[in-house]
Scaffold this active site. Sequence first.
Site, mmCIF file in Angstrom:
data_model
loop_
_atom_site.group_PDB
_atom_site.id
_atom_site.type_symbol
_atom_site.label_atom_id
_atom_site.label_comp_id
_atom_site.label_asym_id
_atom_site.label_seq_id
_atom_site.Cartn_x
_atom_site.Cartn_y
_atom_site.Cartn_z
ATOM 1 N N CYS A 238 0.851 -1.191 0.000
ATOM 2 C CA CYS A 238 0.000 0.000 0.000
ATOM 3 C C CYS A 238 0.892 1.248 0.000
ATOM 4 O O CYS A 238 1.854 1.336 0.753
ATOM 5 C CB CYS A 238 -0.911 -0.010 1.219
ATOM 6 S SG CYS A 238 -2.043 1.391 1.242
ATOM 7 N N CYS B 190 0.511 4.597 6.953
ATOM 8 C CA CYS B 190 -0.161 4.473 8.259
ATOM 9 C C CYS B 190 0.771 3.709 9.220
ATOM 10 O O CYS B 190 1.131 2.547 8.950
ATOM 11 C CB CYS B 190 -1.483 3.740 8.114
ATOM 12 S SG CYS B 190 -2.494 4.400 6.762
ATOM 13 N N CYS C 22 -16.938 -8.608 5.695
ATOM 14 C CA CYS C 22 -16.205 -7.350 5.499
ATOM 15 C C CYS C 22 -14.926 -7.629 4.728
ATOM 16 O O CYS C 22 -14.145 -8.488 5.132
ATOM 17 C CB CYS C 22 -15.815 -6.744 6.850
ATOM 18 S SG CYS C 22 -17.179 -6.642 7.996
ATOM 19 N N CYS D 5 -19.673 -5.435 3.547
ATOM 20 C CA CYS D 5 -18.949 -4.237 3.955
ATOM 21 C C CYS D 5 -17.622 -4.259 3.209
ATOM 22 O O CYS D 5 -17.015 -5.323 3.070
ATOM 23 C CB CYS D 5 -18.713 -4.250 5.465
ATOM 24 S SG CYS D 5 -17.760 -2.823 6.038
ATOM 25 N N CYS E 5 -19.383 2.720 8.238
ATOM 26 C CA CYS E 5 -18.721 1.995 9.317
ATOM 27 C C CYS E 5 -17.454 2.795 9.585
ATOM 28 O O CYS E 5 -16.569 2.852 8.732
ATOM 29 C CB CYS E 5 -18.393 0.574 8.867
ATOM 30 S SG CYS E 5 -17.356 -0.299 10.045
ATOM 31 N N ARG F 167 -18.471 -1.967 17.733
ATOM 32 C CA ARG F 167 -17.797 -3.270 17.553
ATOM 33 C C ARG F 167 -16.468 -3.329 18.306
ATOM 34 O O ARG F 167 -15.600 -2.474 18.131
ATOM 35 C CB ARG F 167 -17.548 -3.543 16.064
ATOM 36 C CG ARG F 167 -16.873 -4.912 15.829
ATOM 37 C CD ARG F 167 -16.795 -5.311 14.372
ATOM 38 N NE ARG F 167 -18.083 -5.146 13.733
ATOM 39 C CZ ARG F 167 -18.330 -4.285 12.765
ATOM 40 N NH1 ARG F 167 -17.388 -3.538 12.274
ATOM 41 N NH2 ARG F 167 -19.545 -4.187 12.262
HETATM 42 FE FE1 SF4 Z 1 -2.889 1.167 3.339
HETATM 43 FE FE2 SF4 Z 1 -3.120 2.588 5.556
HETATM 44 FE FE3 SF4 Z 1 -5.143 1.007 4.738
HETATM 45 FE FE4 SF4 Z 1 -2.848 -0.041 5.696
HETATM 46 S S1 SF4 Z 1 -4.362 1.178 6.826
HETATM 47 S S2 SF4 Z 1 -3.978 -0.713 3.915
HETATM 48 S S3 SF4 Z 1 -1.332 1.421 4.909
HETATM 49 S S4 SF4 Z 1 -4.344 2.822 3.708
#
Ligand code: SF4
Length: 329
Positions: free
Chosen positions: A51, A55, A95, A126, A186, A258
């Site tokens: 990704c 994060c 989900c 979801c 959600c 949840r």
């Molecule tokens: Fe990508 Fe952030 Fe989602 Fe993880 S939480 S999959 S790093 S967008």
Amino acid sequence: MKQKWTVEQISQLFALPFNELLFQAHTVYRQHHEVGKLQLSSLLNIKTGACPEDCAYCPQSGHYSTGIEKEKLMSVEDIVAKAKLAREKGATRFCMGAAWRNPPAKHMPKIVEIIKAIKALGMETCMTLGMLSDEQVDTLQDAGLDYYNHNLDTSPEFYKKIISTRTYDERIDTLTKVDAAGIKMCCGGIMGMGESRDDRVQFLYQLASLPQLPQSVPINRLVPIKGTPLEAAPQIDNIEFIRTIAVARIMFPTSYVRLSAGRETMSDEMHALCFFAGANSIFWGDKLLMTKNPENEHDWQLLNKLDMNPVLSSQAKQQQAEHNSTVGS
Ligand code: SF4
Ligand code: SAM
Ligand code: DTB
């Protein structure tokens, strides 16, 4: 009409004596929900890793070395097979998560196919696919998607320390589109990333300030992942976590609250207090997206001990009835 919360009021809820807070939360819970009734959602990661977002909590960010194997978008058949298994085990909502900043246009027809196939199994759907354009929201709505998961995760201030590749406002923008299209929101967060109580207050204030109260509010406890910047984050105190569940219940009286990631670190007693405080949904099945969730067998024993009443898929109810008649004969 939704109640307008102030930051001050939310702080005051957090500051209540613990038993008083639990009493108030449990009272709200009883006013709006059948006692002990529990919603079961199962999770599947349909596209893994690489990704572009950073994060700080996430095993799937391409910015960190977490040792996971990247995988392309799964086939519709494989996803349906997993959903059938989840349904057999009792889950009523399926989900699906994808490690995307936003869904690539070329995959949207397949996403539509997936939604339709899961709905045809009689399950709620979801998805959590990252940011959405207006057109993509409409496509998901037309396909019949029930919920879109898009978390605010923490306060606007603390968010800047956790994610640099997107803004809080971009998150709110996608949620606003989802709500306007009539897809249920959600939206929740992660506790235990090193945020303060004030951050938790601000986070809940932001959730309550969305155009509508989110119909589903996942409260995750950080699962620390080796290789991420939060690998050594100190665990949030158990009582503070339970307080957060209780405040969320009071603020979102009719929503599903949840108890989400992090249940592996929670004792039976802690689960019991979270349910008393008004949590009425859990992730069900031995895997979350990348990390472990309690085994069904253990969850069954726990729910039996607590006399909880999970809302089961009709397939699971039938299996249970057959099992009971064999045992009884
Ligand atoms: Fe990508 Fe952030 Fe989602 Fe993880 S939480 S999959 S790093 S967008
Ligand atoms: N990429 C999409 C997005 O971020 O919106 C969807 C997938 S993402 C993994 C969904 C949510 O999982 C995050 O918003 C976060 O709340 C939660 N999550 C991810 N990693 C976690 C962790 N290590 N511990 C607890 N929750 C986590
Ligand atoms: C949410 O709030 N929690 C779920 C779901 N929405 C997508 C994800 C939890 C992920 C926990 C870490 C992992 O297994 O990757």
